[in-house]
Design a protein around this motif. Structure first.
Motif, PDB file in Angstrom:
ATOM      1  N   MET A  45      24.832  53.351  28.908  1.00  0.00           N
ATOM      2  CA  MET A  45      25.786  52.393  29.470  1.00  0.00           C
ATOM      3  C   MET A  45      25.383  50.991  29.038  1.00  0.00           C
ATOM      4  O   MET A  45      24.226  50.613  29.133  1.00  0.00           O
ATOM      5  CB  MET A  45      25.742  52.509  30.994  1.00  0.00           C
ATOM      6  N   SER A  46      26.305  50.224  28.500  1.00  0.00           N
ATOM      7  CA  SER A  46      25.949  48.926  27.935  1.00  0.00           C
ATOM      8  C   SER A  46      25.733  47.906  29.046  1.00  0.00           C
ATOM      9  O   SER A  46      26.201  48.065  30.176  1.00  0.00           O
ATOM     10  CB  SER A  46      27.061  48.450  27.008  1.00  0.00           C
ATOM     11  N   LYS A  47      25.015  46.836  28.675  1.00  0.00           N
ATOM     12  CA  LYS A  47      24.780  45.756  29.643  1.00  0.00           C
ATOM     13  C   LYS A  47      26.109  45.141  30.061  1.00  0.00           C
ATOM     14  O   LYS A  47      26.293  44.735  31.201  1.00  0.00           O
ATOM     15  CB  LYS A  47      23.888  44.688  29.005  1.00  0.00           C
ATOM     16  N   LYS A  48      27.015  45.068  29.103  1.00  0.00           N
ATOM     17  CA  LYS A  48      28.312  44.468  29.410  1.00  0.00           C
ATOM     18  C   LYS A  48      29.043  45.301  30.463  1.00  0.00           C
ATOM     19  O   LYS A  48      29.638  44.761  31.389  1.00  0.00           O
ATOM     20  CB  LYS A  48      29.141  44.380  28.129  1.00  0.00           C
ATOM     21  N   PHE A  49      28.991  46.626  30.307  1.00  0.00           N
ATOM     22  CA  PHE A  49      29.673  47.482  31.281  1.00  0.00           C
ATOM     23  C   PHE A  49      29.028  47.339  32.656  1.00  0.00           C
ATOM     24  O   PHE A  49      29.717  47.362  33.687  1.00  0.00           O
ATOM     25  CB  PHE A  49      29.637  48.944  30.833  1.00  0.00           C
ATOM     26  N   ASN A  50      27.724  47.181  32.678  1.00  0.00           N
ATOM     27  CA  ASN A  50      27.036  46.982  33.959  1.00  0.00           C
ATOM     28  C   ASN A  50      27.542  45.730  34.672  1.00  0.00           C
ATOM     29  O   ASN A  50      27.626  45.687  35.904  1.00  0.00           O
ATOM     30  CB  ASN A  50      25.527  46.879  33.741  1.00  0.00           C
ATOM     31  N   LEU A  51      27.858  44.712  33.904  1.00  0.00           N
ATOM     32  CA  LEU A  51      28.414  43.492  34.508  1.00  0.00           C
ATOM     33  C   LEU A  51      29.757  43.790  35.169  1.00  0.00           C
ATOM     34  O   LEU A  51      30.054  43.283  36.258  1.00  0.00           O
ATOM     35  CB  LEU A  51      28.579  42.404  33.443  1.00  0.00           C
ATOM     36  N   PHE A  52      30.552  44.612  34.492  1.00  0.00           N
ATOM     37  CA  PHE A  52      31.856  44.980  35.065  1.00  0.00           C
ATOM     38  C   PHE A  52      31.658  45.791  36.349  1.00  0.00           C
ATOM     39  O   PHE A  52      32.367  45.591  37.337  1.00  0.00           O
ATOM     40  CB  PHE A  52      32.671  45.785  34.036  1.00  0.00           C
ATOM     41  N   VAL A  53      30.718  46.717  36.300  1.00  0.00           N
ATOM     42  CA  VAL A  53      30.462  47.558  37.481  1.00  0.00           C
ATOM     43  C   VAL A  53      29.992  46.688  38.650  1.00  0.00           C
ATOM     44  O   VAL A  53      30.451  46.838  39.784  1.00  0.00           O
ATOM     45  CB  VAL A  53      29.402  48.636  37.161  1.00  0.00           C
ATOM     46  N   GLY A  54      29.091  45.765  38.358  1.00  0.00           N
ATOM     47  CA  GLY A  54      28.568  44.891  39.403  1.00  0.00           C
ATOM     48  C   GLY A  54      29.659  44.037  40.033  1.00  0.00           C
ATOM     49  O   GLY A  54      29.740  43.895  41.253  1.00  0.00           O
ATOM     50  N   LYS A  55      30.507  43.475  39.188  1.00  0.00           N
ATOM     51  CA  LYS A  55      31.601  42.638  39.714  1.00  0.00           C
ATOM     52  C   LYS A  55      32.586  43.484  40.510  1.00  0.00           C
ATOM     53  O   LYS A  55      33.072  43.073  41.568  1.00  0.00           O
ATOM     54  CB  LYS A  55      32.305  41.935  38.547  1.00  0.00           C
ATOM     55  N   ALA A  56      32.867  44.682  40.022  1.00  0.00           N
ATOM     56  CA  ALA A  56      33.788  45.573  40.742  1.00  0.00           C
ATOM     57  C   ALA A  56      33.224  45.900  42.123  1.00  0.00           C
ATOM     58  O   ALA A  56      33.944  45.897  43.125  1.00  0.00           O
ATOM     59  CB  ALA A  56      34.020  46.857  39.949  1.00  0.00           C
ATOM     60  N   GLY A  57      31.935  46.177  42.181  1.00  0.00           N
ATOM     61  CA  GLY A  57      31.304  46.479  43.466  1.00  0.00           C
ATOM     62  C   GLY A  57      31.355  45.295  44.410  1.00  0.00           C
ATOM     63  O   GLY A  57      31.621  45.429  45.604  1.00  0.00           O
ATOM     64  N   GLN A  58      31.099  44.127  43.863  1.00  0.00           N
ATOM     65  CA  GLN A  58      31.119  42.911  44.678  1.00  0.00           C
ATOM     66  C   GLN A  58      32.505  42.711  45.291  1.00  0.00           C
ATOM     67  O   GLN A  58      32.629  42.416  46.484  1.00  0.00           O
ATOM     68  CB  GLN A  58      30.761  41.732  43.778  1.00  0.00           C
ATOM     69  N   LEU A  59      33.559  42.903  44.476  1.00  0.00           N
ATOM     70  CA  LEU A  59      34.914  42.692  44.986  1.00  0.00           C
ATOM     71  C   LEU A  59      35.299  43.770  45.988  1.00  0.00           C
ATOM     72  O   LEU A  59      36.021  43.508  46.966  1.00  0.00           O
ATOM     73  CB  LEU A  59      35.900  42.658  43.816  1.00  0.00           C
ATOM     74  N   TYR A  60      34.829  44.981  45.778  1.00  0.00           N
ATOM     75  CA  TYR A  60      35.103  46.055  46.735  1.00  0.00           C
ATOM     76  C   TYR A  60      34.470  45.742  48.087  1.00  0.00           C
ATOM     77  O   TYR A  60      35.091  45.911  49.145  1.00  0.00           O
ATOM     78  CB  TYR A  60      34.572  47.391  46.202  1.00  0.00           C
ATOM     79  N   VAL A  61      33.233  45.284  48.059  1.00  0.00           N
ATOM     80  CA  VAL A  61      32.554  44.951  49.313  1.00  0.00           C
ATOM     81  C   VAL A  61      33.273  43.801  50.021  1.00  0.00           C
ATOM     82  O   VAL A  61      33.451  43.817  51.242  1.00  0.00           O
ATOM     83  CB  VAL A  61      31.074  44.616  49.043  1.00  0.00           C
ATOM     84  N   MET A  62      33.710  42.841  49.242  1.00  0.00           N
ATOM     85  CA  MET A  62      34.471  41.730  49.846  1.00  0.00           C
ATOM     86  C   MET A  62      35.711  42.275  50.552  1.00  0.00           C
ATOM     87  O   MET A  62      36.037  41.864  51.670  1.00  0.00           O
ATOM     88  CB  MET A  62      34.884  40.720  48.773  1.00  0.00           C
ATOM     89  N   SER A  63      36.399  43.211  49.915  1.00  0.00           N
ATOM     90  CA  SER A  63      37.625  43.748  50.525  1.00  0.00           C
ATOM     91  C   SER A  63      37.300  44.500  51.811  1.00  0.00           C
ATOM     92  O   SER A  63      38.063  44.446  52.785  1.00  0.00           O
ATOM     93  CB  SER A  63      38.376  44.633  49.535  1.00  0.00           C
ATOM     94  N   GLU A  64      36.157  45.182  51.837  1.00  0.00           N
ATOM     95  CA  GLU A  64      35.783  45.908  53.050  1.00  0.00           C
ATOM     96  C   GLU A  64      35.542  44.957  54.213  1.00  0.00           C
ATOM     97  O   GLU A  64      35.948  45.206  55.353  1.00  0.00           O
ATOM     98  CB  GLU A  64      34.528  46.752  52.791  1.00  0.00           C
ATOM     99  N   PHE A  65      34.870  43.841  53.926  1.00  0.00           N
ATOM    100  CA  PHE A  65      34.641  42.875  55.001  1.00  0.00           C
ATOM    101  C   PHE A  65      35.957  42.240  55.452  1.00  0.00           C
ATOM    102  O   PHE A  65      36.183  42.007  56.635  1.00  0.00           O
ATOM    103  CB  PHE A  65      33.652  41.788  54.546  1.00  0.00           C
ATOM    104  N   LEU A  66      36.840  41.970  54.502  1.00  0.00           N
ATOM    105  CA  LEU A  66      38.142  41.396  54.862  1.00  0.00           C
ATOM    106  C   LEU A  66      38.911  42.348  55.763  1.00  0.00           C
ATOM    107  O   LEU A  66      39.535  41.928  56.748  1.00  0.00           O
ATOM    108  CB  LEU A  66      38.941  41.079  53.598  1.00  0.00           C
ATOM    109  N   MET A  67      38.863  43.638  55.440  1.00  0.00           N
ATOM    110  CA  MET A  67      39.584  44.619  56.251  1.00  0.00           C
ATOM    111  C   MET A  67      39.003  44.692  57.666  1.00  0.00           C
ATOM    112  O   MET A  67      39.685  45.120  58.601  1.00  0.00           O
ATOM    113  CB  MET A  67      39.533  46.002  55.596  1.00  0.00           C
ATOM    114  N   ARG A  68      37.755  44.251  57.829  1.00  0.00           N
ATOM    115  CA  ARG A  68      37.135  44.236  59.155  1.00  0.00           C
ATOM    116  C   ARG A  68      37.359  42.891  59.850  1.00  0.00           C
ATOM    117  O   ARG A  68      36.843  42.654  60.934  1.00  0.00           O
ATOM    118  CB  ARG A  68      35.632  44.517  59.057  1.00  0.00           C
TER     119      ARG A  68
END
Lengths: 157, 108
Positions: A1-24
């Motif tokens: 898995m490339s470093k670039k893809f890891n950046l995408f995964v990290g950002k995706a996770g960050q935004l998902y967590v943000m959405s979870e807190f918003l839903m709460r």
């Protein structure tokens, strides 16, 4: 898995967590300058404020369950801080799977007192295995922290 | 309870104190009628030299962390140590209500 893809995964996770807190019902923000904290989470009505560190990992399927690895920079765990929370997020089979929430103090104690994790350069590496809904990281039971939103109760607006 | 460890760290405008996560759970079990504190933040004037005087706080902080006033019950905790982070250095120790400063407070 490339470093670039890891950046995408990290950002995706960050935004998902943000959405979870918003839903709460918690308000969220991302710092303009990246100094280590991924997200700010605020309970607007009473100024309760947390800094959230999101760690995202892709699961590897095993014979019985699956495993993930999280890398945590050591400098984040040098100082005791009650305002920081860690969110460990697992991606499996192209879906968000498990979410583990843990206060920094607990992780700090596990690392400095229980000596969990493996030192790799300037990071602490946590190897986690998930089997039958039980999560074990570096031989420590993390199951109590699965979906542990106790400090983030749902806010009715 | 043989030892209570209280972490502290300097912030820009004060000092954050709190027991280890394990000691917090032990306090709740040892004193079921008390309300131990997870953390206490003491705010100072940012421009003051508060970091030079924190050693006066410890005697007041540990009863507040334990959740009740100094009393015979608190002697169930044999030693209370204050550990600075980062570095995990013990800078102040209280033994059986005899206040003892083992090391000069680390300033800043």
């Amino acid at each position: 898995m490339s470093k670039k893809f890891n950046l995408f995964v990290g950002k995706a996770g960050q935004l998902y967590v943000m959405s979870e807190f918003l839903m709460r019902g918690w308000n969220v923000a991302m710092p303009e300058v990246d100094t280590g904290d991924d997200i700010f989470v605020v309970e607007d009505e009473n100024d309760t404020f947390f800094r959230i560190q999101v760690k995202t990992a892709q699961a590897i399927d095993r014979q019985n369950g699956y495993s993930v690895q999280f890398n945590i920079p050591l400098y984040q765990l040098e100082e005791y801080n009650t305002a920081i929370y860690y969110v460990f997020l697992i991606r499996r089979k192209n879906q968000w799977s498990d979410i583990i929430l843990m206060p920094q103090l607990k992780l700090y104690d596990m690392i400095h007192i229980d000596k969990i994790g493996a030192l790799s350069g300037n990071n602490i590496v946590l190897y986690c295995s998930i089997q039958n809904n039980k999560i074990t990281c570096s031989k420590t039971d993390f199951t109590p922290y699965l979906n542990n939103f106790n400090d983030f109760p749902i806010i009715e607006h | 309870m043989d030892k209570l460890t209280i972490y502290y760290s300097f912030k820009g405008n004060g000092i954050l104190f709190g027991p280890t996560s394990y000691d917090y759970e032990s306090l709740k079990k040892l004193f079921p009628n008390a309300q131990p504190a997870k953390s206490i933040f003491v705010e100072y004037d940012r421009q003051s030299d508060f970091k030079n005087y924190h050693a006066q706080l410890e005697n007041y902080i540990f009863p507040a962390i334990a959740g009740f006033p100094v009393s015979e019950d608190l002697k169930k905790i044999k030693v209370i140590e204050f550990m600075m982070t980062p570095g995990r250095t013990v800078t102040y120790t209280i033994k059986n209500n005899i206040y003892e400063q083992e090391i000069q407070p680390i300033c800043g």
